[in-house]
Design a protein around this motif. Structure first.
Motif, PDB file in Angstrom:
ATOM      1  N   GLU A 199       9.882   1.644   1.070  1.00 16.52           N
ATOM      2  CA  GLU A 199       8.926   2.310   0.170  1.00 16.52           C
ATOM      3  C   GLU A 199       8.808   3.801   0.501  1.00 16.52           C
ATOM      4  OE1 GLU A 199       7.488   1.184  -2.454  1.00 16.52           O
ATOM      5  OE2 GLU A 199       7.337  -0.986  -2.264  1.00 16.52           O
ATOM      6  N   TYR A 200       8.719   4.122   1.791  1.00 11.57           N
ATOM      7  CA  TYR A 200       8.617   5.529   2.180  1.00 11.57           C
ATOM      8  C   TYR A 200       9.912   6.289   1.907  1.00 11.57           C
ATOM      9  CZ  TYR A 200       3.945   5.392   4.092  1.00 11.57           C
ATOM     10  OH  TYR A 200       2.584   5.298   4.222  1.00 11.57           O
ATOM     11  N   ALA A 201      11.048   5.628   2.063  1.00 12.24           N
ATOM     12  CA  ALA A 201      12.324   6.280   1.745  1.00 12.24           C
ATOM     13  C   ALA A 201      12.397   6.594   0.256  1.00 12.24           C
ATOM     14  CB  ALA A 201      13.492   5.390   2.168  1.00 12.24           C
ATOM     15  N   LEU A 202      11.945   5.668  -0.585  1.00 13.87           N
ATOM     16  CA  LEU A 202      11.929   5.915  -2.029  1.00 13.87           C
ATOM     17  C   LEU A 202      10.968   7.053  -2.387  1.00 13.87           C
ATOM     18  CD1 LEU A 202      12.004   2.244  -3.354  1.00 13.87           C
ATOM     19  CD2 LEU A 202      13.807   3.962  -3.590  1.00 13.87           C
ATOM     20  N   ALA A 203       9.838   7.125  -1.693  1.00 14.01           N
ATOM     21  CA  ALA A 203       8.901   8.230  -1.930  1.00 14.01           C
ATOM     22  C   ALA A 203       9.530   9.564  -1.539  1.00 14.01           C
ATOM     23  CB  ALA A 203       7.604   7.997  -1.156  1.00 14.01           C
ATOM     24  N   ALA A 204      10.302   9.566  -0.456  1.00 11.11           N
ATOM     25  CA  ALA A 204      10.992  10.791  -0.035  1.00 11.11           C
ATOM     26  C   ALA A 204      11.980  11.234  -1.113  1.00 11.11           C
ATOM     27  CB  ALA A 204      11.708  10.573   1.291  1.00 11.11           C
ATOM     28  N   VAL A 205      12.708  10.276  -1.686  1.00 14.70           N
ATOM     29  CA  VAL A 205      13.663  10.593  -2.746  1.00 14.70           C
ATOM     30  C   VAL A 205      12.926  11.183  -3.951  1.00 14.70           C
ATOM     31  CG1 VAL A 205      15.252   9.560  -4.425  1.00 14.70           C
ATOM     32  CG2 VAL A 205      15.394   8.921  -2.022  1.00 14.70           C
ATOM     33  N   SER A 206      11.798  10.597  -4.319  1.00 13.19           N
ATOM     34  CA  SER A 206      11.019  11.126  -5.444  1.00 13.19           C
ATOM     35  C   SER A 206      10.577  12.561  -5.173  1.00 13.19           C
ATOM     36  CB  SER A 206       9.791  10.253  -5.708  1.00 13.19           C
ATOM     37  OG  SER A 206      10.185   9.017  -6.233  1.00 13.19           O
ATOM     38  N   ASN A 207      10.183  12.852  -3.938  1.00 16.14           N
ATOM     39  CA  ASN A 207       9.747  14.207  -3.600  1.00 16.14           C
ATOM     40  C   ASN A 207      10.908  15.195  -3.599  1.00 16.14           C
ATOM     41  OD1 ASN A 207       6.812  14.430  -3.061  1.00 16.14           O
ATOM     42  ND2 ASN A 207       7.256  12.670  -1.763  1.00 16.14           N
TER      43      ASN A 207
ATOM     44  N   ALA B 142       0.835  -1.211   0.000  1.00 15.38           N
ATOM     45  CA  ALA B 142       0.000   0.000   0.000  1.00 15.38           C
ATOM     46  C   ALA B 142       0.867   1.258   0.000  1.00 15.38           C
ATOM     47  CB  ALA B 142      -0.938  -0.003   1.195  1.00 15.38           C
ATOM     48  N   ALA B 143       1.984   1.224   0.712  1.00 14.87           N
ATOM     49  CA  ALA B 143       2.900   2.373   0.697  1.00 14.87           C
ATOM     50  C   ALA B 143       3.458   2.573  -0.707  1.00 14.87           C
ATOM     51  CB  ALA B 143       4.038   2.170   1.697  1.00 14.87           C
ATOM     52  N   GLY B 144       3.778   1.492  -1.394  1.00 16.90           N
ATOM     53  CA  GLY B 144       4.288   1.579  -2.758  1.00 16.90           C
ATOM     54  C   GLY B 144       3.258   2.079  -3.748  1.00 16.90           C
ATOM     55  N   GLU B 145       1.991   1.889  -3.434  1.00 14.90           N
ATOM     56  CA  GLU B 145       0.912   2.369  -4.287  1.00 14.90           C
ATOM     57  C   GLU B 145       0.453   3.772  -3.887  1.00 14.90           C
ATOM     58  OE1 GLU B 145      -1.051   0.881  -6.910  1.00 14.90           O
ATOM     59  OE2 GLU B 145       0.746  -0.338  -7.051  1.00 14.90           O
ATOM     60  N   GLY B 146       0.974   4.290  -2.773  1.00 11.04           N
ATOM     61  CA  GLY B 146       0.535   5.601  -2.288  1.00 11.04           C
ATOM     62  C   GLY B 146      -0.887   5.564  -1.771  1.00 11.04           C
ATOM     63  N   ARG B 147      -1.288   4.449  -1.154  1.00 13.53           N
ATOM     64  CA  ARG B 147      -2.680   4.230  -0.762  1.00 13.53           C
ATOM     65  C   ARG B 147      -2.940   4.314   0.744  1.00 13.53           C
ATOM     66  NH1 ARG B 147      -6.127   4.615  -4.977  1.00 13.53           N
ATOM     67  NH2 ARG B 147      -5.223   3.583  -6.767  1.00 13.53           N
TER      68      ARG B 147
ATOM     69  N   ARG C  28      13.594  14.920  -5.551  1.00 13.80           N
ATOM     70  CA  ARG C  28      14.130  15.047  -6.910  1.00 13.80           C
ATOM     71  C   ARG C  28      13.122  15.563  -7.924  1.00 13.80           C
ATOM     72  NH1 ARG C  28      17.395   9.510  -8.163  1.00 13.80           N
ATOM     73  NH2 ARG C  28      19.246   9.956  -6.932  1.00 13.80           N
ATOM     74  N   GLY C  29      11.894  15.111  -7.831  1.00  9.42           N
ATOM     75  CA  GLY C  29      10.918  15.361  -8.890  1.00  9.42           C
ATOM     76  C   GLY C  29      10.187  16.676  -8.761  1.00  9.42           C
ATOM     77  N   PRO C  30       9.479  17.038  -9.807  1.00  9.00           N
ATOM     78  CA  PRO C  30       8.754  18.309  -9.810  1.00  9.00           C
ATOM     79  C   PRO C  30       7.388  18.232  -9.120  1.00  9.00           C
ATOM     80  CG  PRO C  30       8.522  17.241 -11.929  1.00  9.00           C
ATOM     81  CD  PRO C  30       9.444  16.373 -11.106  1.00  9.00           C
ATOM     82  N   ASP C  31       6.835  17.018  -8.987  1.00  2.00           N
ATOM     83  CA  ASP C  31       5.501  16.854  -8.420  1.00  2.00           C
ATOM     84  C   ASP C  31       5.571  16.470  -6.945  1.00  2.00           C
ATOM     85  OD1 ASP C  31       4.184  17.381 -10.794  1.00  2.00           O
ATOM     86  OD2 ASP C  31       4.270  15.290 -11.451  1.00  2.00           O
ATOM     87  N   VAL C  32       4.390  16.372  -6.343  1.00  4.14           N
ATOM     88  CA  VAL C  32       4.252  15.830  -4.994  1.00  4.14           C
ATOM     89  C   VAL C  32       3.991  14.344  -5.179  1.00  4.14           C
ATOM     90  CG1 VAL C  32       2.918  15.890  -2.861  1.00  4.14           C
ATOM     91  CG2 VAL C  32       3.274  17.994  -4.158  1.00  4.14           C
ATOM     92  N   TYR C  33       4.857  13.499  -4.605  1.00  2.00           N
ATOM     93  CA  TYR C  33       4.757  12.054  -4.799  1.00  2.00           C
ATOM     94  C   TYR C  33       4.261  11.374  -3.527  1.00  2.00           C
ATOM     95  CZ  TYR C  33       7.207  12.517  -9.189  1.00  2.00           C
ATOM     96  OH  TYR C  33       7.540  12.865 -10.469  1.00  2.00           O
ATOM     97  N   LEU C  34       3.271  10.482  -3.705  1.00  2.00           N
ATOM     98  CA  LEU C  34       2.764   9.683  -2.595  1.00  2.00           C
ATOM     99  C   LEU C  34       3.575   8.403  -2.436  1.00  2.00           C
ATOM    100  CD1 LEU C  34      -1.050  10.037  -3.308  1.00  2.00           C
ATOM    101  CD2 LEU C  34       0.397  11.432  -1.815  1.00  2.00           C
ATOM    102  N   SER C  35       4.204   7.972  -3.514  1.00  2.00           N
ATOM    103  CA  SER C  35       5.097   6.815  -3.499  1.00  2.00           C
ATOM    104  C   SER C  35       6.190   7.087  -4.527  1.00  2.00           C
ATOM    105  CB  SER C  35       4.327   5.534  -3.839  1.00  2.00           C
ATOM    106  OG  SER C  35       3.961   5.513  -5.196  1.00  2.00           O
ATOM    107  N   PHE C  36       7.034   6.107  -4.757  1.00  2.00           N
ATOM    108  CA  PHE C  36       8.165   6.289  -5.661  1.00  2.00           C
ATOM    109  C   PHE C  36       7.721   6.752  -7.048  1.00  2.00           C
ATOM    110  CE2 PHE C  36      11.357   4.399  -8.607  1.00  2.00           C
ATOM    111  CZ  PHE C  36      12.416   5.212  -8.254  1.00  2.00           C
TER     112      PHE C  36
ATOM    113  N   ARG D 184       4.070   7.211  -7.917  1.00  2.00           N
ATOM    114  CA  ARG D 184       2.713   7.769  -7.958  1.00  2.00           C
ATOM    115  C   ARG D 184       2.686   9.177  -7.398  1.00  2.00           C
ATOM    116  NH1 ARG D 184      -2.043   5.116  -8.694  1.00  2.00           N
ATOM    117  NH2 ARG D 184      -0.970   3.156  -8.349  1.00  2.00           N
ATOM    118  N   SER D 185       2.312  10.118  -8.271  1.00  2.00           N
ATOM    119  CA  SER D 185       2.214  11.503  -7.810  1.00  2.00           C
ATOM    120  C   SER D 185       0.816  11.755  -7.265  1.00  2.00           C
ATOM    121  CB  SER D 185       2.549  12.477  -8.944  1.00  2.00           C
ATOM    122  OG  SER D 185       1.622  12.346  -9.981  1.00  2.00           O
ATOM    123  N   ASP D 186       0.697  12.803  -6.479  1.00  2.00           N
ATOM    124  CA  ASP D 186      -0.568  13.187  -5.868  1.00  2.00           C
ATOM    125  C   ASP D 186      -1.525  13.618  -6.968  1.00  2.00           C
ATOM    126  OD1 ASP D 186      -2.633  14.149  -4.348  1.00  2.00           O
ATOM    127  OD2 ASP D 186      -1.376  15.342  -3.022  1.00  2.00           O
TER     128      ASP D 186
END
Length: 182
Positions: free
Chosen positions: A141-149, A63-68, A151-159, A161-163
């Motif tokens: 999964e949460y650490a990967l989501a933090a990295v995505s946030n 669920a963390a990987g899906e941003g759910r 690095r990336g331009p969007d708000v990411y709920l998971s690695f 999946r963006s908000d």
């Protein structure tokens, strides 16, 4: 990193699907044995308990990987995108650290258990080690989501999946503009 994430996510999904199918099959088999053969299969209840533990803790990670996972967004929705992105990164780092601490304590507990299950004789240590494994994977999964946030331009709920609020908001604004223009 994307390939590793994808492989890990597919493995977790496969484990969850197999566990759910096995729970359904053993339950149906036990009902058949009890009603048709007149005898129950003692191991099915114990096996299903073990599978529920697996579904719970691997499901946490999946669920963390899906941003759910459930989240409170009243504060973050009022912030501009850049601030939301960094707030989400902080939340992900904090959650990752907490899950890592929980995994450590769960592993310490599980490794101290020296009993076997009453029916199947399975060492409970192995069943209890599912909890720290799932917590560790959730932390990852949460650490990967933090990295995505970070690095990336969007708000990411998971690695990956963006908000989705921004897409919904812009769609709503476009609909309102079309309605007012008509």
């Amino acid at each position: 990193m994307k390939r590793l994430y994808g492989a890990l996510h597919r493995l977790q999904g496969g484990l969850l699907a197999a566990a759910m199918l096995l729970m359904a099959a053993t339950t149906i088999l036990n009902v058949f044995a009890r009603n048709v053969l007149g005898d129950t299969l003692a191991a099915t209840e114990e096996l299903n308990r073990f599978l529920i533990v697996l579904v719970c803790f691997v499901g946490l990670s999946y669920a963390a990987g899906e941003g759910r996972h459930i989240r409170m967004t009243a504060l973050s929705d009022a912030l501009p995108r850049a601030a939301r992105r960094w707030l989400q990164a902080i939340v992900c780092v904090t959650t990752s650290a907490l899950l890592l601490v929980f995994a450590y304590y769960a592993a310490s507990y599980a490794l101290d258990v020296d009993r076997r299950s009453p029916v199947m004789g399975v060492p409970l240590r192995w069943v209890y080690l599912i909890a720290p494994a799932g917590l560790f994977l959730g932390s990852l999964e949460y650490a990967l989501a933090a990295v995505s946030n970070m690095r990336g331009p969007d708000v990411y709920l998971s690695f990956e999946r963006s908000d989705g609020y921004e897409a919904l908001d812009s769609g709503l604004e476009g609909a309102l503009e079309r309605e007012q223009g008509a």
